[in-house]
Scaffold this active site. Sequence first.
Site, PDB file in Angstrom:
ATOM      1  N   CYS A 166      38.788  42.317  20.627  1.00  0.00           N
ATOM      2  CA  CYS A 166      40.096  42.823  20.195  1.00  0.00           C
ATOM      3  C   CYS A 166      41.033  43.029  21.389  1.00  0.00           C
ATOM      4  O   CYS A 166      40.783  43.887  22.235  1.00  0.00           O
ATOM      5  CB  CYS A 166      39.876  44.132  19.428  1.00  0.00           C
ATOM      6  SG  CYS A 166      41.372  45.066  19.069  1.00  0.00           S
ATOM      7  N   CYS A 204      42.536  46.512  21.627  1.00  0.00           N
ATOM      8  CA  CYS A 204      41.486  47.461  22.044  1.00  0.00           C
ATOM      9  C   CYS A 204      41.348  47.459  23.561  1.00  0.00           C
ATOM     10  O   CYS A 204      41.157  48.513  24.178  1.00  0.00           O
ATOM     11  CB  CYS A 204      40.147  47.101  21.408  1.00  0.00           C
ATOM     12  SG  CYS A 204      40.127  47.205  19.597  1.00  0.00           S
TER      13      CYS A 204
END
Length: 138
Positions: free
Chosen positions: A65, A68
């Site tokens: 991600c 993230c």
Amino acid sequence: MLIVCPHCATLNRVPDDRLKDAPVCGHCGKDILPAAPITLTDASFERFIAKSELPVLVDFWAEWCGPCKMMAPQFAQAASLLQGRAVLAKVDTDANPQVSVRNRIRSIPTLALFRGGQEVKRQSGVMPAQELVRWVGV
């Protein structure tokens, strides 16, 4: 104040006025309130959240991600700023699917704040460290 050791899961009692004094676990001797995020897993999540009397802010994330990865340094900085007032933890949603399903994680990064074993706030997306500190509210 009851605090679960992030290393051995032993429950430790720490006087409130000693939270800023880098307390160590009475069982394993390791730091129980590190200035960096701790890692929680399917095996450790429930006990840690349920038994910790400090607020616990959890970052649900995954290695693939992009947002993230952008959030990680902000979260680490917030962990340092909140040391002794809250515990910041990370859960890799790919490696820990049971926790992710039980907590209804549908997008990442998702932040969930737990107090007394109960989720009290949730936010998705990237947040700067100072905003994280304000959002936790301790």
